[in-house]
Design a protein around this motif. Structure first.
Motif: not given
Lengths: 462, 46, 129
Positions: A179, A187-189, A257, A260, A276, A279-280, C69, C72
């Motif tokens: 991530v 990737v991580l928000k 987690c 994401l 998770a 989602l990647v 998100q 997704k």
């Protein structure tokens, strides 16, 4: 070592074959599944930051548990773990309750683990185009296979646990690298997804309940005390090492987690780490986390069968429960009747469809056990002051850890009261009725002096 | 009947086989050995 | 030296009965909260029916990243709103809090007292008076 006279007959015992790695595998194996499912319910109760605070606060609770437990276990080394401690330090009724906490906490957790394997098979089948797979055969297969493995000997059982637990742990590390932690926003928000505490500080307290999932079961390591080569060394080493592994795994899991998934989704996800991985957006990663989640659940169920059967066996050996269960297999040297007895029970728990009830029962049984530990250590130091008996390990800062533990336990009871108050009362009702039943009906079958097996002097004040 | 149905059936069969093996073994142990010997372990024995 | 206590041997029937008794107790306490839950669910359903306005992404006021998100994860606005609007109720009923605390503390006190009494017998028999 026995003080009874006149029985020079051959005695049976469990095999002493385990080393510190097995202890690590037993402890972490049971718990690691908590990172793959369950911890995230604390996010629903208090938001993402609430869950992180719970992770640290409960981490402190378990550090106290590990310190206290290491001292007592390195001195009282017997299958049954905390049950045997209670019997020697507080008394029979407490011991009976502690034995029940152990059997219930582990058997219920085992049922939940088997359900996860079943659900995972179902979502796997769905991803490959077969909707509506019946999970039951896979739940039963998981329990049956692990019971068979446990029946055939502890060494293979825990060696397998070491391998699959290790794979599951590595999967978390791989996911963390995937991530791009060094490149936030790619990737991580976290910046966008992390919100203020949705329920304020009361939500943080409430989330302590499921914060227990990050570590629940690590204290089960001392069930193996009669099967390790050197209990005084292997158990503190394996337990402390396990605790460190879990602190790392828990922090990484939260970080991945929370960066994401929106917290409202995360709070109810069934398999958050697998989500998770999905989602990647890499199929390989998704597959890895599928396997790791399954491995973690299997390792946990495996360790639970091991611990629950040892606890039930010890209850039988002392006649707290029917003496029938106190038998050891002459070839495999396992408490085989207890293993068999707990199979249909685990299956029936899994089939009740009351997953959240079962999980709450498991957590609360654990929590009652930790409350006992804080009382236990204070009495232990009073009745046998330092120097009066040989202790394998002496924990520092006594009685600070005991007091901290008691305060944190009280906070967690309050957290359970918030949202799960009826479950709390009904579980307490169970233990109260069981206690009365034990005093009135069961205790008459118990030999008095034989319960005290340690080569210690008479306790102070008695 | 596709692969998953076969897998489900297989899971039932294997579970049953394992459980039957365990129970059979437990019964034969009870018949071969003296009950007192099976119960003879002592807590904390070295 | 106190009198040595010799316990009675338990027969097969008693052993089976005792094992089953504990099991029955466990199932009972697992089922008990369901009675209360059924009531709560009924009142919650009534409350949900009152606010039946179809939500959209706009009405949820999420930032674009958060919305992405959700999408997704395979959620549309309606499904996401169902999760976003589910909330815990942390109002504390003081009566129940006191009852729970009394039961919990009472349980431990009872257990410690009885254990202590039984423990003294064990010690007396093991080490003599």
């Amino acid at each position: 070592m026995s003080t009874t006279t006149g029985d020079s007959k051959q005695r049976i015992s469990m095999l002493k074959v385990l080393n510190p790695f097995h202890i690590w595998a037993l402890g972490v194996g049971i718990v690691l599944v908590g990172e793959f499912m369950g911890w995230n319910f604390s996010v629903a109760k208090g938001g993402a930051y609430g869950s992180l605070i719970a992770c640290w606060v409960i981490g402190l609770l378990y550090t106290c548990v590990a310190m206290i437990d290491s001292e007592v276990t390195s001195t009282v080394a017997a299958a049954g773990g905390q049950y045997t401690q209670a019997k020697h330090i507080i008394g029979p009724l407490m011991a009976f309750n502690v034995g029940l906490y152990l059997v219930m906490a582990y058997t219920m957790l085992e049922a939940a683990d088997a359900l996860v394997v079943g659900d995972l098979m179902k979502s796997g089948a769905e991803a490959l185009g077969h909707a509506g797979l019946d999970t039951k055969p896979f739940v039963v297969l998981t329990i049956a296979f692990l019971a068979w493995l446990n029946y055939r000997g502890v060494f293979t059982t825990l060696t397998l646990n070491f391998v699959i637990t290790f794979v599951a742990f590595i999967a978390i590390l791989v996911l963390f690298l995937a991530v791009e932690p060094a490149n936030p926003g790619a990737v991580l928000k976290h910046k966008e997804l992390l919100t203020d505490l949705p329920y304020g500080w009361i939500g943080v307290v409430a989330s302590l309940q499921f914060g227990m999932w990050y570590y629940l079961g690590i204290e089960g390591t001392c069930q193996a005390a009669e099967e390790v080569r050197s209990a005084g060394r292997a158990i503190p080493l394996g337990t402390m090492g396990g605790m460190m592994t879990l602190l790392v795994a828990a922090s990484l899991t939260w970080y991945i987690c929370a960066g994401l998934m929106p917290w409202q989704y995360l709070g109810q996800a069934v398999t958050p780490l697998y989500d998770a991985g999905t989602l990647v957006g890499s199929t390989k990663l998704q597959l890895l986390l599928f396997v790791a989640t399954a491995f973690a659940a299997i390792a946990s169920a495996n360790g639970c069968i091991n611990d629950a059967s040892r606890a039930w066996f010890s209850l039988g050996r002392d006649r707290y429960m029917p003496v029938f269960f106190g038998a050891i297999h002459p070839k495999y040297r396992t408490p085989y009747r207890s293993i068999i007895f707990l199979v249909p029970i685990a299956v029936s728990f899994a089939f009740t469809g009351l997953l959240d009830q079962v999980i709450t029962f498991s957590i609360l049984s654990g929590l009652l056990g930790y409350t006992f530990m804080s009382i236990n250590i204070v009495k232990f130091r009073k009745m046998w002051p330092l120097g009066s008996i040989h202790r394998g390990y002496i924990h520092p800062f006594h009685p600070l850890p005991a007091i901290t533990l008691l305060i944190l336990c009280s906070a967690t009871y309050f957290a359970t009261f918030l949202g799960y108050g009826t479950s709390l009362l009904s579980i307490l009702a169970f233990y109260i009725v069981a206690s009365i039943w034990f005093s009135v009906r069961r205790y008459k079958f118990v030999k008095r002096a034989d319960q005290f097996t340690m080569p210690w002097p008479r306790p102070k004040g008695y | 009947m596709d692969l998953w149905d076969v897998l489900s059936q297989a899971a039932w069969v294997v579970s049953a086989a394992l459980l039957i093996w365990i129970v059979k073994d437990a019964i034969s142990v009870s018949q071969q050995y003296d009950e007192e010997f099976l119960m003879s372990s002592r807590e904390g024995d070295e | 030296m106190t009198k040595h206590y010799e316990p009675p041997k338990q027969g097969w029937f008693g052993q089976i009965f005792d094992s089953l008794f504990v099991l029955a107790l466990v199932y009972l306490s697992l089922m008990l909260p369901l009675l209360f839950k059924a009531k709560e669910a009924a009142s919650a359903a009534a409350g949900a029916a009152a606010e039946a306005v179809k939500p959209t992404w706009e009405s949820l006021q999420l930032s674009p990243v958060v919305q992405e998100q959700w999408e997704k994860l395979g959620y549309d606005a309606e499904k996401a709103a169902a999760l976003i609007n589910t909330k815990f109720d942390y109002t504390i009923d003081p009566v129940w809090l006191v009852i729970t605390a009394v039961v919990l503390i009472g349980y431990f006190v009872f257990m410690l007292k009885v254990s202590d009494k039984e423990y003294r017998q064990v010690i007396a028999e093991k080490f003599g008076k």
